[in-house]
Design an enzyme around this catalytic site. Structure first.
Site, short mmCIF file in Angstrom:
data_model
loop_
_atom_site.label_atom_id
_atom_site.label_comp_id
_atom_site.label_asym_id
_atom_site.label_seq_id
_atom_site.Cartn_x
_atom_site.Cartn_y
_atom_site.Cartn_z
CE LYS A 33 -3.14 2.98 0.39
NZ LYS A 33 -4.19 3.28 -0.55
CB CYS A 45 -3.11 8.92 -0.74
SG CYS A 45 -4.84 8.77 -0.32
N1 SAJ Z 1 -0.48 14.59 -9.44
C1 SAJ Z 1 0.51 15.23 -10.17
N2 SAJ Z 1 0.99 14.65 -11.29
C2 SAJ Z 1 0.50 13.45 -11.75
C3 SAJ Z 1 -0.52 12.81 -11.01
C4 SAJ Z 1 -0.99 13.39 -9.86
O1 SAJ Z 1 1.00 16.32 -9.79
O2 SAJ Z 1 0.98 12.99 -12.79
C5 SAJ Z 1 -0.97 15.16 -8.18
C6 SAJ Z 1 -2.44 15.53 -8.18
O3 SAJ Z 1 -2.63 16.82 -8.70
C7 SAJ Z 1 -2.78 15.43 -6.70
C8 SAJ Z 1 -1.86 14.33 -6.19
O4 SAJ Z 1 -0.87 14.16 -7.18
O5 SAJ Z 1 -2.45 16.64 -6.04
C9 SAJ Z 1 -2.51 13.00 -5.87
O6 SAJ Z 1 -3.48 12.67 -6.81
P1 SAJ Z 1 -3.73 11.20 -7.42
O7 SAJ Z 1 -4.89 11.28 -8.33
O8 SAJ Z 1 -2.48 10.66 -7.98
O9 SAJ Z 1 -4.01 10.28 -6.18
P2 SAJ Z 1 -4.98 10.31 -4.87
O10 SAJ Z 1 -4.15 10.81 -3.73
O11 SAJ Z 1 -6.28 10.96 -5.11
O12 SAJ Z 1 -5.24 8.73 -4.69
C10 SAJ Z 1 -4.15 7.84 -4.53
C11 SAJ Z 1 -4.31 6.66 -5.50
N3 SAJ Z 1 -3.06 5.92 -5.56
C12 SAJ Z 1 -2.46 5.59 -6.73
O13 SAJ Z 1 -2.91 5.91 -7.81
C13 SAJ Z 1 -1.20 4.78 -6.64
C14 SAJ Z 1 -5.45 5.77 -5.04
O14 SAJ Z 1 -5.52 4.60 -5.82
C15 SAJ Z 1 -5.25 5.37 -3.55
O15 SAJ Z 1 -6.31 4.57 -3.08
C16 SAJ Z 1 -5.23 6.64 -2.75
O16 SAJ Z 1 -4.11 7.41 -3.19
C17 SAJ Z 1 -5.10 6.26 -1.27
O17 SAJ Z 1 -6.11 6.28 -0.56
O18 SAJ Z 1 -4.02 5.87 -0.85
#
Ligand code: SAJ
Length: 421
Positions: free
Chosen positions: A205, A259
């Protein structure tokens, strides 16, 4: 598996959808939360968080009689702990909610019960924190009381879809615990369920989110290097990703949410000497709001007196209302501390922020810079020729490569892009 009575501790972003999912698949659920307001709302079939279709599902579950809210646990067949594991100021996991929840269920545990930890937790939590508390029951763990970690993997905004469709990992304290929990989740999970030991599941995780965080840091570093070089990082990424084994992530104004911005610290906390890449990546991403502040300073260098900034979006990512750990909130704090800026925010998902303005044109009246911070779909419909007319100084800084440069230039703006000059 036949219908069970399940007590779910914590009715937040994970606990509530999980409760509704089990309840609408025939199980009897007692949802427990220390917040009486959340419990009262639930018992009226209402929800206190925003997530597509969750309101409908919770209402159906409550109406069916399969889901009730309580402020204290009661005896059941299965106990699921889905409480927060926040991070402290000094980047340590705050395990107090997990400890309190585990202690709260001890008086109700009996032979053949199952205890599942869903909360994202530092490696070793099940073995070193949960099991010692559960031993107070006098039951033999793994034989009379079954224990596992089953981390959620859902993406906010798609929780109900991903709860069902995603593959899942179940880490038991022994094989029997893992198998029992796998059978339980099969009630609604259509993805594959892989079993392992609890410590491996905890690490999986954390590493899933760390993988993403480190890759975003790489993209952000590329963005800053590209600005120095005078090339466009977004173009570099687009072309690199045509390689069959390359998938560079997207740069941006920082990484938010509870996360990615949190979980890597759980690894760093336990292995400060070894986890240097993970720690550095966290720091690169955490520094992006400072970098954006620097770009704003350069763009508005010629504007005298108080500079007016209109920020589009304040949530941690697009098309949700969640502002937890939002890098834009961090940026707002930096702008405030600087003292030279008047801040206005427009966000269709956020209504009670101190700088929020409902109307975009109103928020751009006399403004010196439109800063695209979050790429909410709604911002795709902005009529820049109208916005341009009310601006004092016509500047746009796009931190997400979201706007069409041509349209912006045609509307009389100067156009700036994060990761480009
Ligand atoms: N972000 C970037 N660049 C990217 C992708 C995301 O700057 O290329 C930023 C987003 O703007 C945001 C942050 O990262 O601020 C996180 O966004 P996200 O959509 O990547 O993820 P979360 O935090 O909403 O959800 C994540 C997910 N984990 C993965 O994709 C590995 C989700 O599957 C998990 O269940 C969740 O964390 C969790 O609960 O841990």
């Amino acid at each position: 598996m036949s219908a069970s009575k399940i007590c779910i501790i914590g009715l937040g972003y994970i606990g509530l959808p999980t409760a509704a999912m089990f309840a609408t698949h025939g199980h009897k659920i007692v949802g427990v939360d220390i917040n009486g307001g959340v419990v009262d709302a639930l018992n009226q079939g209402k929800i206190t968080i925003t997530e597509p279709y969750l309101d409908i599902m919770v209402q159906a579950a409550v109406t069916s009689g399969n889901l009730v809210g309580k402020v204290t646990p009661e005896s059941a067949d299965v106990f699921i702990i889905a409480v927060p594991t926040p991070i402290t100021e000094d980047k340590k996991a705050d395990m107090s909610y997990v400890i309190a929840a585990t202690e709260a269920i001890v008086p109700y545990l009996k032979k053949d019960n199952i205890v599942i930890l869903e909360s994202t937790s530092p490696v070793g939590t099940v073995k070193d924190i949960i099991c010692p508390i559960l031993e107070k029951t006098g039951l033999v763990l793994g034989e009379e009381l079954f224990v596992a970690h089953s981390p959620e993997r859902v993406l906010p905004g798609r929780i109900l879809i991903e709860l069902v469709d995603n593959n899942r990992i179940v880490g038991g304290i022994n094989e029997k615990s893992a198998q029992l929990v796998k059978e339980l989740y099969k009630t609604f999970v259509r993805g594959k369920i892989f079993t392992t030991d609890a410590t491996t599941a905890e690490m999986c995780k954390l590493m899933e989110n760390t993988y993403r965080d480190v890759n975003i840091a790489l993209a952000n570093e590329l963005a800053i290097i590209s600005e120095k070089l005078g090339i466009n990082a977004w173009k570099v990424i687009e072309l690199c990703n045509k390689h069959p084994r390359v998938n560079i992530h997207q740069p941006g104004p920082g990484v938010g949410g509870h996360c990615l911005a949190v979980d890597p610290w759980f690894i760093v906390e336990k292995f400060p000497e070894t986890a240097s890449l993970i720690e550095k990546s966290r720091k690169i991403n955490d520094n992006m709001p400072e970098h954006v502040l620097g770009r704003i300073g350069e763009i508005l260098g010629d504007v005298s007196g108080k500079k007016v900034i209109t920020i589009l979006g304040v949530t941690y990512k697009p098309d949700i209302d969640d502002i937890r750990e939002s890098p834009i909130e961090h940026l707002v704090g930096l702008l405030e501390a600087d003292g030279n800026y008047e801040i206005r925010i427009v966000d269709p998902f956020v209504h009670n922020h101190k700088y929020i303005k409902k109307d975009l044109i109103n928020a751009c009246e006399g403004s010196d810079l439109v800063l695209l911070a979050v790429n909410h779909k709604d911002f795709g419909n902005i009529q820049f020729n109208k916005v341009s007319k009310v601006m004092r100084t016509k500047n746009i800084l796009d931190t997400r490569n979201f706007f069409d440069k041509k349209v912006i230039l045609e509307s009389g703006f100067r156009y700036f892009l994060l990761g480009s000059n």
